[in-house]
Design a protein around this motif. Sequence first.
Motif, PDB file in Angstrom:
ATOM      1  N   THR A  43      51.673 -26.457  -7.778  1.00 41.10           N
ATOM      2  CA  THR A  43      50.649 -27.331  -8.363  1.00 41.10           C
ATOM      3  C   THR A  43      49.633 -27.837  -7.344  1.00 41.10           C
ATOM      4  OG1 THR A  43      52.262 -28.078 -10.005  1.00 41.10           O
ATOM      5  CG2 THR A  43      50.279 -29.409  -9.744  1.00 41.10           C
ATOM      6  N   VAL A  44      50.102 -28.217  -6.166  1.00 40.75           N
ATOM      7  CA  VAL A  44      49.221 -28.862  -5.180  1.00 40.75           C
ATOM      8  C   VAL A  44      48.018 -27.998  -4.788  1.00 40.75           C
ATOM      9  CG1 VAL A  44      49.108 -29.689  -2.802  1.00 40.75           C
ATOM     10  CG2 VAL A  44      50.973 -30.424  -4.286  1.00 40.75           C
ATOM     11  N   PRO A  45      48.187 -26.694  -4.516  1.00 40.29           N
ATOM     12  CA  PRO A  45      47.006 -25.906  -4.087  1.00 40.29           C
ATOM     13  C   PRO A  45      45.864 -25.931  -5.085  1.00 40.29           C
ATOM     14  CG  PRO A  45      49.020 -24.709  -3.604  1.00 40.29           C
ATOM     15  CD  PRO A  45      49.422 -25.884  -4.432  1.00 40.29           C
ATOM     16  N   ILE A  46      46.151 -25.785  -6.375  1.00 40.11           N
ATOM     17  CA  ILE A  46      45.072 -25.761  -7.360  1.00 40.11           C
ATOM     18  C   ILE A  46      44.506 -27.163  -7.566  1.00 40.11           C
ATOM     19  CG2 ILE A  46      46.486 -26.111  -9.421  1.00 40.11           C
ATOM     20  CD1 ILE A  46      43.561 -23.628  -9.014  1.00 40.11           C
ATOM     21  N   LEU A  47      45.320 -28.210  -7.340  1.00 46.24           N
ATOM     22  CA  LEU A  47      44.806 -29.576  -7.440  1.00 46.24           C
ATOM     23  C   LEU A  47      43.791 -29.869  -6.352  1.00 46.24           C
ATOM     24  CD1 LEU A  47      47.942 -31.776  -8.293  1.00 46.24           C
ATOM     25  CD2 LEU A  47      46.034 -31.193  -9.788  1.00 46.24           C
ATOM     26  N   MET A  48      43.929 -29.213  -5.217  1.00 52.10           N
ATOM     27  CA  MET A  48      43.008 -29.441  -4.103  1.00 52.10           C
ATOM     28  C   MET A  48      41.606 -28.903  -4.394  1.00 52.10           C
ATOM     29  SD  MET A  48      45.600 -28.520  -0.962  1.00 52.10           S
ATOM     30  CE  MET A  48      44.328 -28.755   0.281  1.00 52.10           C
ATOM     31  N   VAL A  49      41.483 -28.032  -5.397  1.00 48.42           N
ATOM     32  CA  VAL A  49      40.172 -27.474  -5.740  1.00 48.42           C
ATOM     33  C   VAL A  49      39.363 -28.467  -6.565  1.00 48.42           C
ATOM     34  CG1 VAL A  49      39.007 -25.581  -6.938  1.00 48.42           C
ATOM     35  CG2 VAL A  49      41.105 -25.142  -5.658  1.00 48.42           C
ATOM     36  N   THR A 100      43.218 -15.186  -7.945  1.00 49.60           N
ATOM     37  CA  THR A 100      42.432 -16.306  -8.469  1.00 49.60           C
ATOM     38  C   THR A 100      40.962 -16.183  -8.077  1.00 49.60           C
ATOM     39  OG1 THR A 100      44.365 -17.761  -8.375  1.00 49.60           O
ATOM     40  CG2 THR A 100      42.199 -18.805  -8.514  1.00 49.60           C
ATOM     41  N   ALA A 101      40.698 -15.843  -6.828  1.00 53.76           N
ATOM     42  CA  ALA A 101      39.313 -15.747  -6.347  1.00 53.76           C
ATOM     43  C   ALA A 101      38.566 -14.606  -7.037  1.00 53.76           C
ATOM     44  CB  ALA A 101      39.295 -15.565  -4.839  1.00 53.76           C
ATOM     45  N   PHE A 102      39.121 -13.400  -6.964  1.00 55.94           N
ATOM     46  CA  PHE A 102      38.444 -12.257  -7.574  1.00 55.94           C
ATOM     47  C   PHE A 102      38.464 -12.332  -9.092  1.00 55.94           C
ATOM     48  CE2 PHE A 102      39.201 -10.582  -3.340  1.00 55.94           C
ATOM     49  CZ  PHE A 102      38.027  -9.880  -3.092  1.00 55.94           C
ATOM     50  N   GLY A 103      39.539 -12.872  -9.647  1.00 54.52           N
ATOM     51  CA  GLY A 103      39.607 -13.010 -11.099  1.00 54.52           C
ATOM     52  C   GLY A 103      38.579 -13.986 -11.631  1.00 54.52           C
ATOM     53  N   THR A 104      38.430 -15.130 -10.972  1.00 53.61           N
ATOM     54  CA  THR A 104      37.437 -16.118 -11.410  1.00 53.61           C
ATOM     55  C   THR A 104      36.028 -15.579 -11.266  1.00 53.61           C
ATOM     56  OG1 THR A 104      38.936 -17.902 -10.717  1.00 53.61           O
ATOM     57  CG2 THR A 104      36.630 -18.470 -11.072  1.00 53.61           C
ATOM     58  N   TRP A 147      53.461  -9.542  -6.127  1.00 53.10           N
ATOM     59  CA  TRP A 147      53.717 -10.661  -7.032  1.00 53.10           C
ATOM     60  C   TRP A 147      52.971 -11.910  -6.582  1.00 53.10           C
ATOM     61  CZ3 TRP A 147      59.728 -10.346  -7.956  1.00 53.10           C
ATOM     62  CH2 TRP A 147      59.981  -9.313  -8.852  1.00 53.10           C
ATOM     63  N   PRO A 148      52.348 -12.616  -7.514  1.00 50.84           N
ATOM     64  CA  PRO A 148      51.694 -13.889  -7.170  1.00 50.84           C
ATOM     65  C   PRO A 148      52.704 -15.004  -7.025  1.00 50.84           C
ATOM     66  CG  PRO A 148      51.423 -13.435  -9.501  1.00 50.84           C
ATOM     67  CD  PRO A 148      52.106 -12.236  -8.909  1.00 50.84           C
ATOM     68  N   LEU A 149      52.210 -16.176  -6.696  1.00 45.80           N
ATOM     69  CA  LEU A 149      53.075 -17.317  -6.398  1.00 45.80           C
ATOM     70  C   LEU A 149      53.952 -17.701  -7.577  1.00 45.80           C
ATOM     71  CD1 LEU A 149      53.825 -19.592  -4.413  1.00 45.80           C
ATOM     72  CD2 LEU A 149      51.930 -20.918  -5.348  1.00 45.80           C
ATOM     73  N   GLN A 150      53.403 -17.717  -8.783  1.00 46.76           N
ATOM     74  CA  GLN A 150      54.165 -18.188  -9.935  1.00 46.76           C
ATOM     75  C   GLN A 150      55.371 -17.301 -10.223  1.00 46.76           C
ATOM     76  OE1 GLN A 150      53.443 -21.054 -11.027  1.00 46.76           O
ATOM     77  NE2 GLN A 150      51.488 -21.267  -9.984  1.00 46.76           N
ATOM     78  N   ASN A 160      48.054 -20.054 -12.710  1.00 45.25           N
ATOM     79  CA  ASN A 160      49.298 -20.326 -13.443  1.00 45.25           C
ATOM     80  C   ASN A 160      49.858 -19.111 -14.159  1.00 45.25           C
ATOM     81  OD1 ASN A 160      49.282 -23.041 -12.712  1.00 45.25           O
ATOM     82  ND2 ASN A 160      48.055 -23.638 -14.485  1.00 45.25           N
ATOM     83  N   ASN A 161      49.104 -18.034 -14.224  1.00 46.43           N
ATOM     84  CA  ASN A 161      49.540 -16.866 -14.983  1.00 46.43           C
ATOM     85  C   ASN A 161      50.641 -16.109 -14.236  1.00 46.43           C
ATOM     86  OD1 ASN A 161      49.697 -14.791 -16.847  1.00 46.43           O
ATOM     87  ND2 ASN A 161      47.991 -13.670 -15.950  1.00 46.43           N
ATOM     88  N   PHE A 162      51.747 -15.891 -14.902  1.00 42.02           N
ATOM     89  CA  PHE A 162      52.812 -15.084 -14.314  1.00 42.02           C
ATOM     90  C   PHE A 162      53.261 -13.960 -15.243  1.00 42.02           C
ATOM     91  CE2 PHE A 162      55.258 -17.841 -17.021  1.00 42.02           C
ATOM     92  CZ  PHE A 162      56.387 -17.118 -17.359  1.00 42.02           C
ATOM     93  N   PHE A 163      52.996 -14.089 -16.552  1.00 39.37           N
ATOM     94  CA  PHE A 163      53.480 -13.079 -17.489  1.00 39.37           C
ATOM     95  C   PHE A 163      52.788 -11.738 -17.274  1.00 39.37           C
ATOM     96  CE2 PHE A 163      53.496 -10.915 -21.629  1.00 39.37           C
ATOM     97  CZ  PHE A 163      54.858 -10.836 -21.830  1.00 39.37           C
ATOM     98  N   SER A 164      51.476 -11.758 -17.040  1.00 37.52           N
ATOM     99  CA  SER A 164      50.756 -10.504 -16.808  1.00 37.52           C
ATOM    100  C   SER A 164      51.255  -9.814 -15.547  1.00 37.52           C
ATOM    101  CB  SER A 164      49.249 -10.773 -16.698  1.00 37.52           C
ATOM    102  OG  SER A 164      48.736 -11.270 -17.900  1.00 37.52           O
TER     103      SER A 164
END
Length: 294
Positions: free
Chosen positions: A269-275, A83-87, A225-228, A210-214
């Motif tokens: 959900t909670v971690p991204i809501l904190m941003v 998420t950090a490097f991708g953004t 593997w990421p969280l999703q 939220n991306n998991f398919f890639s």
Amino acid sequence: MNRKHDSLGEKAFDACNYTFLALFAIVTVLPFIYIIAGSFATEVELTERKFFLFPRDPSLSAYLYIFSTDTMFRAMANSVIITAFGTATNLAFTLTMAYSLSRRDLLGRNAFMNMIIFTMLFSGGMIPSYLIVKELGLLDRYAAVILPGAISAFNLIVIKNFFQNLPAGLEESARIDGCTDLGVLWRIVLPLSKPIIATFGLFYAVGHWNNFFSALLFLNDHKMWPLQVMLREIVMLSQMAAGDINNLDPDFVEPPAQSVKMAVIVVGTVPILMVYPFLQKHFAKGVLLGSIKG
């Protein structure tokens, strides 16, 4: 005669408006509260009670199931990295290209815009994308889930329109003072674009989180593997054998599959809501900027 601002009609309108907004907010928040309550509930309570906001006998079994090994913490670290490097990659590519296309004297500007719009309507598909990533040697690397979507065509167009609406005199003054194109972008354009940067930065971050398919497609190493993706595996395992995990407490009670699903939603959900609170002051303004073509 000046209109009386505290008339009965206006008070009635304000009361109806506040009531509607309050009810709408409650309807929006209640499902998430139910998910949180259900994640702490037992199997019996989830079966007997169709809807509740507070569990009668709170239990941490679902969360103990999820965090029983260090796999989940590694997955969360992977998601944070992606998420950090991708953004950062998204914003770097999008902002620089949008600024270039906002220059009306750019040679071939219309041709570039037509190619960008074309990508909004047609794509190569899953198999060509996989073959390209494979040929570039990006499989089992974080770059495989970051670089293919480095620029969103829609976001690019909106940001370009915003840059076009900035006062031309600011850039002219900066060039008189000796600024180069990159200097104008860094010193003049970007400081004036904080709302739109925060808005689309949040959009990009949520997309990566939220991306998991890639990740399923390009990352064969489960340690990457990421969280999703990991949460998806947990849900599938909980449906087959909810308690079949090593290193659990001997008194651990096997969690119901439904509470595991709810706990998975909370954890994802909670971690991204904190941003959001850190970007909220820019979000309301930035979401509308650049939406009107200038």
